[in-house]
Design a protein around this motif. Structure first.
Motif, PDB file in Angstrom:
ATOM      1  N   UNK A 142       0.811  -1.089  -0.243  1.00 41.37           N
ATOM      2  CA  UNK A 142      -0.052   0.021  -0.034  1.00 41.37           C
ATOM      3  C   UNK A 142       0.877   1.396  -0.124  1.00 41.37           C
ATOM      4  N   UNK A 143       1.874   1.236   0.943  1.00 39.71           N
ATOM      5  CA  UNK A 143       3.019   2.530   0.940  1.00 39.71           C
ATOM      6  C   UNK A 143       3.604   2.656  -0.429  1.00 39.71           C
ATOM      7  N   UNK A 144       4.009   1.479  -0.795  1.00 46.90           N
ATOM      8  CA  UNK A 144       4.577   1.408  -2.160  1.00 46.90           C
ATOM      9  C   UNK A 144       3.761   2.119  -3.311  1.00 46.90           C
ATOM     10  N   UNK A 145       2.373   1.705  -3.351  1.00 47.48           N
ATOM     11  CA  UNK A 145       1.545   2.268  -4.222  1.00 47.48           C
ATOM     12  C   UNK A 145       1.129   3.605  -4.310  1.00 47.48           C
ATOM     13  N   UNK A 146       0.804   4.034  -2.954  1.00 49.66           N
ATOM     14  CA  UNK A 146       0.309   5.414  -2.898  1.00 49.66           C
ATOM     15  C   UNK A 146       1.191   6.536  -2.191  1.00 49.66           C
ATOM     16  N   UNK A 147       2.358   5.983  -1.444  1.00 49.18           N
ATOM     17  CA  UNK A 147       3.238   6.720  -0.844  1.00 49.18           C
ATOM     18  C   UNK A 147       2.921   6.802   0.512  1.00 49.18           C
TER      19      UNK A 147
END
Length: 338
Positions: free
Chosen positions: A198-203
């Motif tokens: 999730x963090x990789x996808x949306x920052x």
């Protein structure tokens, strides 16, 4: 993946060292049986908090098994900025964990809270975030399962009248506390597990939110990217609430709350929608104030809230639109090797 999935628990301190140590002790009791680490970040307290936490950690032998690390941020950029620092820091070997667990300094995990959150995400494809059942230290349940804010939700929350709550039920922001696992729009960051992807996808968090609405925005961006948010009642924490912000004792709502609220509505729906949301809240509060006057009841909440809300909206409306680059969330620096 099962029990090998690593967790980075991020615990943010701001001038609450004793409470942070209590939260760390409860988290460490569980983390020692799980792969991963606990990272305590002092968020620019500048009051000796970091030194106090470091000294206590040494005295209690917490740093000896490599499960706990301490980090001092030179500035207090708010909740989101502090958590972003944790995302960027990653694990001690320089890699990113499979899961990030966000924990407030005034939140105390109960039983196998962390494991339950991690295991839920592992067995639930498409679920990106999951939060806990939260209760006060006196056992009082806290509502932490929410719908996204809306114009109708702003009116319902401010008019405080049963008939409007029934009519506008699909837009009521604070849901009745779910008794079983439930998909929600967003949940509180006091105890929140996030899948690394999730963090990789949306920052990370949008750092223009100093405090408040940052979790709402994170979950909203995750939903737009196809990730679900869930509420897991058999994962439990005790929560003091507002220990760092002092919200319970506010004599006047601070400007950063109004800034965060308007930034959320503007970023998510546009300036016209943000204005309508403010007018809806103002209308609801005005009608409720009239009811209080007619019934002789005292109005709850900080004084001058309505005046401050409208003044802030007027000033914000006269300012030029923000550069989109200013609202872009900060991406993590640590990424798991392919």
């Amino acid at each position: 993946m099962a029990d090998s999935a690593r967790i980075l628990t991020i615990l943010l301190n701001f001038r609450t060292p004793e409470m942070t140590l209590r939260a760390a002790e409860a988290a460490l009791a569980e983390m020692r049986a799980l792969p991963g680490e606990l990272l305590i970040i002092d968020n620019g307290s500048d009051d000796g908090s970091f030194e106090q936490i470091r000294s206590a950690a040494h005295e209690r032998g917490w740093l000896e098994d490599g499960k706990l690390r301490l980090l001092a941020s030179p500035v207090n950029g708010g909740f989101g900025a502090g958590m972003n620092l944790g995302f960027k820091t990653g694990l001690s070997d320089g890699s990113a964990p499979e899961f990030y667990y966000l924990l407030n300094s005034d939140a105390f995990v109960q039983g196998d809270t962390i494991r339950r959150l991690r295991d839920f995400l592992q067995r639930s494809p498409g679920a990106g975030l999951v939060g806990s059942y939260v209760q006060g230290t006196d056992g009082t349940p806290h509502r932490t399962a929410f719908r996204f804010p809306s114009i109708a939700g702003e009116f319902e929350a401010s008019i405080c009248t049963g008939i409007f709550t029934r009519l506008l039920r699909p837009w009521v922001v604070a849901m009745e506390i779910p008794q079983q696992e439930t998909q929600v729009d967003w949940t509180a960051g006091a105890s929140l597990m996030i899948r690394r992807e999730v963090i990789e996808d949306i920052g990370g968090f949008d750092e223009r939110f100093f405090l408040y609405f940052e979790e709402t925005d994170l979950c909203h961006r995750a939903a737009r990217a196809g990730w679900r948010t869930h509420y897991l009642p058999d994962s439990r924490i005790e929560h003091v609430g507002s220990a760092s912000t002092g919200m319970k004792a506010w004599q006047r709502t601070p400007g950063y709350w109004f800034d965060s609220r308007r930034h959320y509505f503007t970023k998510t729906h546009g300036r016209a929608y943000a204005l309508l949301a403010t007018l809806a809240q103002a209308a609801g509060r005005s009608l409720y104030a009239l009811r209080c006057v007619l019934s002789g009841r005292k109005r709850p909440g900080p004084p001058y809230f309505l005046r401050d809300l409208l003044r802030h909206e007027l000033r914000a409306s006269l300012r030029p639109s923000a550069d989109p680059a200013e609202t872009r969330p900060t991406p993590p620096l640590v990424k798991e090797p392919k």
